[in-house]
Design a protein around this motif. Structure first.
Motif, PDB file in Angstrom:
ATOM      1  N   GLU A   1       0.828  -1.199   0.000  1.00 34.18           N
ATOM      2  CA  GLU A   1       0.000   0.000   0.000  1.00 34.18           C
ATOM      3  C   GLU A   1       0.866   1.255   0.000  1.00 34.18           C
ATOM      4  N   GLN A   2       1.908   1.261   0.819  1.00 36.99           N
ATOM      5  CA  GLN A   2       2.793   2.426   0.853  1.00 36.99           C
ATOM      6  C   GLN A   2       3.484   2.639  -0.484  1.00 36.99           C
ATOM      7  N   ILE A   3       3.979   1.566  -1.065  1.00 34.72           N
ATOM      8  CA  ILE A   3       4.669   1.669  -2.354  1.00 34.72           C
ATOM      9  C   ILE A   3       3.715   2.149  -3.440  1.00 34.72           C
ATOM     10  N   SER A   4       2.480   1.671  -3.411  1.00 33.63           N
ATOM     11  CA  SER A   4       1.523   2.025  -4.460  1.00 33.63           C
ATOM     12  C   SER A   4       1.140   3.495  -4.427  1.00 33.63           C
ATOM     13  N   GLN A   5       1.376   4.171  -3.294  1.00 32.63           N
ATOM     14  CA  GLN A   5       1.045   5.590  -3.188  1.00 32.63           C
ATOM     15  C   GLN A   5       2.193   6.499  -3.627  1.00 32.63           C
ATOM     16  N   VAL A   6       3.417   5.987  -3.630  1.00 35.41           N
ATOM     17  CA  VAL A   6       4.590   6.828  -3.865  1.00 35.41           C
ATOM     18  C   VAL A   6       4.710   7.204  -5.341  1.00 35.41           C
ATOM     19  N   VAL A   7       4.963   8.481  -5.588  1.00 33.72           N
ATOM     20  CA  VAL A   7       5.220   8.993  -6.935  1.00 33.72           C
ATOM     21  C   VAL A   7       6.530   9.765  -6.895  1.00 33.72           C
ATOM     22  N   VAL A   8       7.411   9.513  -7.865  1.00 32.45           N
ATOM     23  CA  VAL A   8       8.735  10.135  -7.835  1.00 32.45           C
ATOM     24  C   VAL A   8       9.048  10.851  -9.144  1.00 32.45           C
ATOM     25  N   THR A   9       9.944  11.813  -9.025  1.00 30.10           N
ATOM     26  CA  THR A   9      10.514  12.461 -10.202  1.00 30.10           C
ATOM     27  C   THR A   9      11.738  11.673 -10.651  1.00 30.10           C
ATOM     28  N   SER A  10      12.265  12.059 -11.785  1.00 25.61           N
ATOM     29  CA  SER A  10      13.468  11.411 -12.294  1.00 25.61           C
ATOM     30  C   SER A  10      14.632  11.569 -11.323  1.00 25.61           C
ATOM     31  N   ALA A  11      14.812  12.782 -10.788  1.00 22.79           N
ATOM     32  CA  ALA A  11      15.917  13.031  -9.867  1.00 22.79           C
ATOM     33  C   ALA A  11      15.769  12.211  -8.595  1.00 22.79           C
ATOM     34  N   GLN A  12      14.548  12.097  -8.092  1.00 24.61           N
ATOM     35  CA  GLN A  12      14.328  11.317  -6.866  1.00 24.61           C
ATOM     36  C   GLN A  12      14.594   9.841  -7.108  1.00 24.61           C
ATOM     37  N   MET A  13      14.159   9.316  -8.258  1.00 24.22           N
ATOM     38  CA  MET A  13      14.391   7.903  -8.548  1.00 24.22           C
ATOM     39  C   MET A  13      15.878   7.624  -8.694  1.00 24.22           C
ATOM     40  N   ARG A  14      16.584   8.535  -9.319  1.00 21.69           N
ATOM     41  CA  ARG A  14      18.023   8.354  -9.490  1.00 21.69           C
ATOM     42  C   ARG A  14      18.724   8.330  -8.120  1.00 21.69           C
ATOM     43  N   GLU A  15      18.281   9.192  -7.215  1.00 24.12           N
ATOM     44  CA  GLU A  15      18.885   9.236  -5.879  1.00 24.12           C
ATOM     45  C   GLU A  15      18.557   7.983  -5.079  1.00 24.12           C
ATOM     46  N   ILE A  16      17.326   7.499  -5.205  1.00 28.51           N
ATOM     47  CA  ILE A  16      16.946   6.269  -4.499  1.00 28.51           C
ATOM     48  C   ILE A  16      17.758   5.090  -5.003  1.00 28.51           C
ATOM     49  N   GLU A  17      17.896   4.963  -6.316  1.00 29.29           N
ATOM     50  CA  GLU A  17      18.707   3.878  -6.861  1.00 29.29           C
ATOM     51  C   GLU A  17      20.166   4.022  -6.444  1.00 29.29           C
ATOM     52  N   GLY A  18      20.634   5.264  -6.378  1.00 31.81           N
ATOM     53  CA  GLY A  18      22.008   5.493  -5.935  1.00 31.81           C
ATOM     54  C   GLY A  18      22.247   4.982  -4.526  1.00 31.81           C
ATOM     55  N   ARG A  19      21.286   5.158  -3.645  1.00 33.97           N
ATOM     56  CA  ARG A  19      21.409   4.656  -2.279  1.00 33.97           C
ATOM     57  C   ARG A  19      21.443   3.120  -2.266  1.00 33.97           C
ATOM     58  N   ILE A  20      20.632   2.500  -3.122  1.00 30.67           N
ATOM     59  CA  ILE A  20      20.603   1.034  -3.192  1.00 30.67           C
ATOM     60  C   ILE A  20      21.960   0.501  -3.649  1.00 30.67           C
ATOM     61  N   PHE A  21      22.505   1.115  -4.689  1.00 27.23           N
ATOM     62  CA  PHE A  21      23.795   0.659  -5.214  1.00 27.23           C
ATOM     63  C   PHE A  21      24.921   0.941  -4.219  1.00 27.23           C
ATOM     64  N   ALA A  22      24.847   2.082  -3.537  1.00 26.39           N
ATOM     65  CA  ALA A  22      25.884   2.421  -2.546  1.00 26.39           C
ATOM     66  C   ALA A  22      25.866   1.453  -1.374  1.00 26.39           C
TER      67      ALA A  22
END
Length: 558
Positions: A6-27
């Motif tokens: 439910e939480q994931i289904s509500q989240v909407v991101v911009t390109s910059a936010q998605m790039r930062e989130i993926e960056g944290r995962i890779f880091a």
């Protein structure tokens, strides 16, 4: 598990936010290659489900365009980045599952990981083509040309290929978002793939929920690849953008009611609407309010409309008011010992005409929560919108369509280019909650938080549909006033409920058969539909579901 979904289904991101989130995962140590495998395998499984003849649901939309034969032919469109890498892993998996796979890769320079997958696909004997004319006839296509972050206009070879692909009229499944769309605004960057289906990866991208992108997106579905909530929360500060979900909308309904209650505890709404010329606006607004379940409904109309209103809404207190020569309300004449502060909420505007200018000033000066629509907004636009609204102490909700929005807020960014930026700026500047109507209705509060309704129907593009929403919203707002539900939450619920009624009506009557009066008859049916579905999905407590069913039994609907 359901809470996370439910939480994931509500989240909407911009390109910059998605790039930062993926960056944290890779880091944190997640290998890029491992994530690509995980995502692409999930996509390939979903593709197989959509293509299987035993599958049900939305997959039928694609399968009905595919030939009924066991060995399907798929064209994989491969771009230079990791979106192309995802597509190549999908190509490999479908090849191993017996699909006949062909690859179109127009650019020779690929990212390192994508190049590795390309070489492996070639080693498997999968045919690869650099010119779109060489690609054999396919049953369907998978679009992996460009993922999130594209900002430049597509031209020359790629643009020509995309235009040719669109002309084929083949089913297309786009990975993350259709190639050629701006991730944040949904703008078409020169040209774009017209997808039948879009698999959005990880989190919803903002551009997929913008009106201008919708004819390219097709049916959209989220492919969750288990992004840690901590990473999402670390990146997404305030203000945020959220999708309205069925669970979030249903959770704000003022249900179940206390066992011991009475009509005045369930909200008292005043509607100020209608004129001799636009009597229907008052009736439709009243019917929308009726469906909200508000405890008491008062409707102020010109005196000449009183018989019509009493016939249509016998349970409402109809307040006949003196009229102007043109048939508009000249002044409010409320019952004895009653003033505007006596009401839990006021909704004003539908069918009012601009001749009722003094009435609007009177309601703006009141201390009750206020919903303004239609002529209420048109009059407001003549009064210096932002300065006027900033003087109000009580909550104010504006419900403009695009034209009204432009008249109200001529100095904010163009809503046609980016609805989210525009509605956020309008809400912050005016200190109100703004609901900008559209195929994807956007709602913003004064803090700049935004909610987007992800589903609607063209069936609502008919006169009077907005009047129904005004009444429904006003009734919910009157009830929420005593139940500690925020204004923006109740506005989001009203937008969702209204849209779902249109969707349900269109399914049963076709999009041409949903006039505004018919729409009011489906508002209550939406609650029945979702109470039953929510029981099955464990989206709603048993008490809430049982209570809604009791309402329908009493009404002899079931």
């Amino acid at each position: 598990m359901h809470d996370r979904q439910e939480q994931i289904s509500q989240v909407v991101v911009t390109s910059a936010q998605m790039r930062e989130i993926e960056g944290r995962i890779f880091a944190a140590g997640m290998p890029v290659a491992a994530l690509m495998e995980k995502v692409a395998i999930a996509i390939s499984r979903r593709v197989q489900e959509l293509g299987s003849h035993g599958s049900r649901g939305v997959g039928e939309m694609i399968r009905e365009q595919l030939p009924l034969r066991p060995r399907l032919c798929v064209g994989i469109l491969v771009g230079p980045g990791h979106n192309g890498g995802d597509a190549l892993v999908v190509a490999r998996e479908l090849h191993f599952r017996g699909y006949e796979v062909w690859i179109y890769s127009p650019l020779s320079k690929l990212k390192e990981l994508t190049q590795q997958h390309f070489l492996y696909a070639q080693s498997l004997g999968i045919p690869c083509y650099q010119e779109i004319e060489q690609l054999p006839n396919c049953d369907f296509l998978i679009d992996g040309l460009f993922g999130f972050g594209l900002e430049r206009a597509l031209t020359d070879l790629i643009a020509s290929a995309i235009n040719q692909i669109n002309e084929w009229k083949k089913p297309i499944i786009s990975i993350d978002l259709p190639s050629g769309l701006h991730t944040d605004t949904g703008e078409v960057l020169g040209t774009a793939i017209r997808a039948t289906y879009t698999f959005c990866l990880g989190l919803w991208k903002l551009g997929l929920l913008q009106d201008q992108a919708l004819e390219y997106v097709g049916k959209a579905e989220l492919i969750d690849f288990d992004i840690p909530l901590a990473d999402i929360q670390a990146v997404l500060g305030s203000p945020s953008v959220k999708r309205i979900t069925p669970k979030s909308a249903l959770s704000t309904l003022p249900l179940p009611r206390p066992t011991v209650t009475h009509k005045y505890k369930e909200g008292h709404l005043l509607l100020i609407c209608g004129s001799r010329r636009y009597a229907g606006g008052a009736i439709l607004t009243g019917l929308g309010a009726r469906a909200s379940g508000v405890g008491m409904l008062s409707i102020a109309v010109p005196e000449s409309l009183k018989p019509q209103m009493s016939a249509q809404l016998p349970e409402a207190l109809i307040i006949g008011c003196p009229e102007t020569p043109s048939g508009a309300i000249a002044q409010l004449e409320l019952p004895e010992k009653t003033d505007l502060s006596s009401f839990n909420a006021i909704a004003c505007g539908p069918g009012l005409t601009k001749d009722a200018h003094p009435i609007l000033q009177q309601v703006l000066d009141s201390t009750s929560p206020l919903v303004l629509d239609a002529d209420g907004l048109n009059i407001l636009a003549q009064m210096s919108t932002i300065t006027t609204l900033q003087k109000r102490q009580a909550a104010t909700v504006l419900t403009p369509h695009a034209g009204e929005f432009q008249r109200l807020f001529p100095d904010v960014p163009d809503a046609k280019k980016d609805r989210v930026v525009a509605v956020r700026e309008a809400a912050v500047q005016s200190g109100t909650v703004v609901l900008l109507k559209g195929a994807r209705t956007a709602i913003a509060n004064p803090q700049g938080e935004v909610w987007i309704n992800p589903e609607s129907t063209p069936a609502l593009a008919r006169g009077g549909s907005g009047d129904v929403l005004t009444g429904l919203l006003g009734g919910l707002l009157a009830q929420a006033n005593s139940k500690h539900i925020t204004v923006e939450e109740i506005v989001a619920t009203a937008a969702w409920w209204h849209a779902q009624a249109g969707i349900l009506a269109a399914q049963e009557r076709t999009e041409l058969g949903v006039d505004a009066y018919t729409l009011t008859q489906y508002l209550i049916q939406v609650l029945l539909k979702w109470s039953i579905r929510s029981e099955n999905d464990e989206m709603m407590t048993g008490a809430r579901s049982t209570y809604i069913k009791q309402i329908f039994k009493i009404a002899d609907i079931i």
